[in-house]
Design a protein around this motif. Structure first.
Motif, PDB file in Angstrom:
ATOM      1  N   ARG A  61       0.837  -1.189   0.000  1.00 60.58           N
ATOM      2  CA  ARG A  61       0.000   0.000   0.000  1.00 60.58           C
ATOM      3  C   ARG A  61       0.880   1.250   0.000  1.00 60.58           C
ATOM      4  O   ARG A  61       1.938   1.292   0.619  1.00 60.58           O
ATOM      5  CB  ARG A  61      -0.847  -0.012   1.269  1.00 60.58           C
ATOM      6  CG  ARG A  61      -1.644   1.237   1.554  1.00 60.58           C
ATOM      7  CD  ARG A  61      -1.805   1.457   3.064  1.00 60.58           C
ATOM      8  NE  ARG A  61      -1.947   0.198   3.798  1.00 60.58           N
ATOM      9  CZ  ARG A  61      -3.095  -0.457   3.954  1.00 60.58           C
ATOM     10  NH1 ARG A  61      -4.194   0.039   3.447  1.00 60.58           N
ATOM     11  NH2 ARG A  61      -3.131  -1.587   4.622  1.00 60.58           N
ATOM     12  N   ALA A  64       8.469   2.129  11.383  1.00 61.00           N
ATOM     13  CA  ALA A  64       7.470   1.301  12.072  1.00 61.00           C
ATOM     14  C   ALA A  64       7.845  -0.178  11.999  1.00 61.00           C
ATOM     15  O   ALA A  64       7.762  -0.903  13.001  1.00 61.00           O
ATOM     16  CB  ALA A  64       6.088   1.531  11.466  1.00 61.00           C
ATOM     17  N   VAL A  65       8.276  -0.617  10.833  1.00 58.62           N
ATOM     18  CA  VAL A  65       8.669  -2.031  10.687  1.00 58.62           C
ATOM     19  C   VAL A  65       9.891  -2.321  11.567  1.00 58.62           C
ATOM     20  O   VAL A  65       9.961  -3.352  12.239  1.00 58.62           O
ATOM     21  CB  VAL A  65       8.977  -2.367   9.212  1.00 58.62           C
ATOM     22  CG1 VAL A  65       9.623  -3.744   9.095  1.00 58.62           C
ATOM     23  CG2 VAL A  65       7.705  -2.292   8.375  1.00 58.62           C
ATOM     24  N   THR A 116      10.780  -0.746  14.256  1.00 58.66           N
ATOM     25  CA  THR A 116      10.325  -0.719  15.653  1.00 58.66           C
ATOM     26  C   THR A 116       9.595  -2.005  16.019  1.00 58.66           C
ATOM     27  O   THR A 116       9.822  -2.576  17.087  1.00 58.66           O
ATOM     28  CB  THR A 116       9.390   0.480  15.877  1.00 58.66           C
ATOM     29  OG1 THR A 116      10.123   1.676  15.657  1.00 58.66           O
ATOM     30  CG2 THR A 116       8.845   0.482  17.296  1.00 58.66           C
ATOM     31  N   ALA A 117       8.748  -2.464  15.126  1.00 59.52           N
ATOM     32  CA  ALA A 117       7.951  -3.662  15.413  1.00 59.52           C
ATOM     33  C   ALA A 117       8.816  -4.910  15.504  1.00 59.52           C
ATOM     34  O   ALA A 117       8.386  -5.932  16.047  1.00 59.52           O
ATOM     35  CB  ALA A 117       6.870  -3.838  14.350  1.00 59.52           C
ATOM     36  N   GLU A 173       8.720 -17.100  15.913  1.00 56.36           N
ATOM     37  CA  GLU A 173       8.127 -15.850  16.390  1.00 56.36           C
ATOM     38  C   GLU A 173       8.322 -14.735  15.369  1.00 56.36           C
ATOM     39  O   GLU A 173       7.416 -13.957  15.073  1.00 56.36           O
ATOM     40  CB  GLU A 173       8.773 -15.465  17.727  1.00 56.36           C
ATOM     41  CG  GLU A 173       7.834 -14.762  18.680  1.00 56.36           C
ATOM     42  CD  GLU A 173       8.562 -14.315  19.943  1.00 56.36           C
ATOM     43  OE1 GLU A 173       8.260 -13.202  20.411  1.00 56.36           O
ATOM     44  OE2 GLU A 173       9.429 -15.063  20.450  1.00 56.36           O
ATOM     45  N   VAL A 228       5.931 -15.193  12.519  1.00 52.30           N
ATOM     46  CA  VAL A 228       4.562 -14.748  12.784  1.00 52.30           C
ATOM     47  C   VAL A 228       4.464 -13.226  12.721  1.00 52.30           C
ATOM     48  O   VAL A 228       3.542 -12.670  12.125  1.00 52.30           O
ATOM     49  CB  VAL A 228       4.070 -15.265  14.159  1.00 52.30           C
ATOM     50  CG1 VAL A 228       2.670 -14.764  14.442  1.00 52.30           C
ATOM     51  CG2 VAL A 228       4.106 -16.782  14.201  1.00 52.30           C
ATOM     52  N   VAL A 229       5.444 -12.553  13.329  1.00 51.22           N
ATOM     53  CA  VAL A 229       5.436 -11.089  13.289  1.00 51.22           C
ATOM     54  C   VAL A 229       5.562 -10.605  11.843  1.00 51.22           C
ATOM     55  O   VAL A 229       4.860  -9.686  11.416  1.00 51.22           O
ATOM     56  CB  VAL A 229       6.563 -10.508  14.165  1.00 51.22           C
ATOM     57  CG1 VAL A 229       6.701  -9.011  13.947  1.00 51.22           C
ATOM     58  CG2 VAL A 229       6.306 -10.813  15.633  1.00 51.22           C
ATOM     59  N   LEU A 241       2.312 -10.894  10.044  1.00 51.80           N
ATOM     60  CA  LEU A 241       1.395  -9.841  10.475  1.00 51.80           C
ATOM     61  C   LEU A 241       1.749  -8.514   9.799  1.00 51.80           C
ATOM     62  O   LEU A 241       0.879  -7.801   9.282  1.00 51.80           O
ATOM     63  CB  LEU A 241       1.499  -9.714  11.995  1.00 51.80           C
ATOM     64  CG  LEU A 241       0.450  -8.912  12.750  1.00 51.80           C
ATOM     65  CD1 LEU A 241      -0.937  -9.440  12.443  1.00 51.80           C
ATOM     66  CD2 LEU A 241       0.725  -8.995  14.250  1.00 51.80           C
ATOM     67  N   LEU A 242       3.025  -8.189   9.778  1.00 51.00           N
ATOM     68  CA  LEU A 242       3.465  -6.929   9.189  1.00 51.00           C
ATOM     69  C   LEU A 242       3.214  -6.913   7.674  1.00 51.00           C
ATOM     70  O   LEU A 242       2.742  -5.908   7.121  1.00 51.00           O
ATOM     71  CB  LEU A 242       4.949  -6.695   9.481  1.00 51.00           C
ATOM     72  CG  LEU A 242       5.284  -6.445  10.948  1.00 51.00           C
ATOM     73  CD1 LEU A 242       6.799  -6.350  11.143  1.00 51.00           C
ATOM     74  CD2 LEU A 242       4.615  -5.175  11.459  1.00 51.00           C
ATOM     75  N   ASP A 254       0.982  -8.532   6.039  1.00 52.18           N
ATOM     76  CA  ASP A 254      -0.450  -8.347   5.822  1.00 52.18           C
ATOM     77  C   ASP A 254      -0.818  -6.875   6.014  1.00 52.18           C
ATOM     78  O   ASP A 254      -1.647  -6.328   5.291  1.00 52.18           O
ATOM     79  CB  ASP A 254      -1.260  -9.221   6.781  1.00 52.18           C
ATOM     80  CG  ASP A 254      -1.227 -10.693   6.352  1.00 52.18           C
ATOM     81  OD1 ASP A 254      -0.961 -10.949   5.169  1.00 52.18           O
ATOM     82  OD2 ASP A 254      -1.471 -11.559   7.206  1.00 52.18           O
ATOM     83  N   GLY A 255      -0.193  -6.245   6.999  1.00 53.19           N
ATOM     84  CA  GLY A 255      -0.497  -4.847   7.282  1.00 53.19           C
ATOM     85  C   GLY A 255      -0.018  -3.922   6.180  1.00 53.19           C
ATOM     86  O   GLY A 255      -0.621  -2.871   5.929  1.00 53.19           O
ATOM     87  N   LEU A 256       1.046  -4.312   5.547  1.00 48.25           N
ATOM     88  CA  LEU A 256       1.583  -3.467   4.469  1.00 48.25           C
ATOM     89  C   LEU A 256       0.709  -3.566   3.226  1.00 48.25           C
ATOM     90  O   LEU A 256       0.857  -2.806   2.289  1.00 48.25           O
ATOM     91  CB  LEU A 256       3.018  -3.876   4.143  1.00 48.25           C
ATOM     92  CG  LEU A 256       4.026  -3.507   5.246  1.00 48.25           C
ATOM     93  CD1 LEU A 256       5.347  -4.225   5.037  1.00 48.25           C
ATOM     94  CD2 LEU A 256       4.236  -2.001   5.288  1.00 48.25           C
TER      95      LEU A 256
END
Lengths: 194, 194
Positions: free
Chosen positions: B146, B156-157, B159-160, B181, B184-185, B188-189, B191-193
């Motif tokens: 996006r 943000a990435v 930091t996450a 782990e 999985v993170v 999630l990231l 998918d968020g992007l």
DNA sequence: ACGGTTACAGATTTCAGATTTTGTATTCTG
DNA sequence: CAGAATACAAAATCTGAAATCTGTAACCGT
């Protein structure tokens, strides 16, 4: 000075907290705790098997003190899960930061527990993960979050926000942009959850 | 012992690295570095204004050593940006963990720089953020991510994924589930992007 | 003058001996 | 006997004097 009546665990915890607040975790001794209570240090050992156990119990009580405010957010079904998740994370950062700022010595004691892998710290994290999981499960149930393993997802969200709640990183919680940084990370995570 | 010819900064850096590896950051002294070079410690001060500057320069060189491998992934346009991002993050964890494990003393020196907000550490982070930003920009250009501010998103990435690269958290990089782990993170990231 | 050494003051670290602290065992008191 | 004090050994911490380290300045040798 001791109030009166027989010594009990709760009284010792309060005295220990005071001593910890006054001297900090590096200087506080169980002799100090005894003095605070007007009692010999051996009396303290009747109720706690070791200094470590005492510190653990103090931190546990201290951590539980604002646990409920957080739990209230997590279980507030009035708020839709996505906003609820965000509020919860913002509240978590605010609570941690307030503790670090307002009670530096007790926070330092907590930091020691974390680096020492103490039970209080582990339980605290487990509790937070449980709250997070509940919010995620609610969201998965009502369709606002994609279906997935709630426990695993909770851990991922918790991990992705490490920077905002891990006590070892408390030093950077005062830097100006942090609220916004959390906002951006939240947005990213929320998009990722669906 | 000094090779021969006049002393130069690069030679001093190598000697310092050896000394640091041998004694660790807590014990290593500038006198040791001089001894290693067969030279007085004052000679070292002709090239570096302070011990801090010397440590800074050593860490900078040490960090840059596997910078290129990471940069290669970041700029490999063969790989589509989402997979590239994932590979980059996995490689970052692997590189950091290898350094922490194989060169504990140099890693400890680096940790000190980070907690002291040294320029080398700041520049290192800026470099990594730049690489991340490039991958994200590529993805936004080809539609796999996006559209958004690439610099802010990169931060943000980063930091996450703090948990997987912040040297202060290195202690937990050995725990078994960590690869999963990160997986999985990452999921999630990504998918968020988008 | 260049590339280095020696000399030195003040800050920091070290180390051994004294003191505290932790944790337990025994003793005291009501 | 319950609840706490005292006594004590081993471990940890403090203290302060001696040693070392950092950073600067003045000083060689080529």
């Amino acid at each position: 000075m001791r109030a009166n009546g027989p010594l009990d665990a709760e009284t010792i915890l309060s005295a220990t907290e005071d001593v910890l607040r006054r001297y900090g975790p590096a200087k506080a001794t169980v002799v100090d705790v005894g003095k605070e209570l007007g009692v010999s240090h051996a009396a303290v050992y009747k109720h706690f098997p070791s200094k470590a156990a005492l510190r653990d119990a103090v931190s546990r009580r201290w951590l539980n003190r604002d646990r409920d405010a957080l739990a209230a957010i997590a279980s507030d079904t009035e708020i839709p899960p996505p906003r609820r998740l965000r509020s919860w994370l913002v509240a978590l950062l605010a609570a941690k930061r307030a503790k670090a700022h307002d009670e530096p010595e007790l926070f330092a004691a907590y930091q020691l527990l974390v680096t020492g892998n103490s039970a209080a710290a582990i339980d605290h994290v487990a509790d937070l993960l449980g709250q997070l999981e509940a919010v995620l499960a609610d969201g998965m149930a009502d369709g606002s979050f994609r279906r997935a393993d709630p426990a695993e997802t909770a851990r991922a969200v918790f991990t992705a926000t490490t920077r905002f709640h891990h006590p070892g990183l408390a030093g950077s919680w005062t830097q100006p942009g942090i609220e916004h940084e959390l906002d951006v990370v939240c947005a990213l995570l929320l998009d990722g959850l669906r």
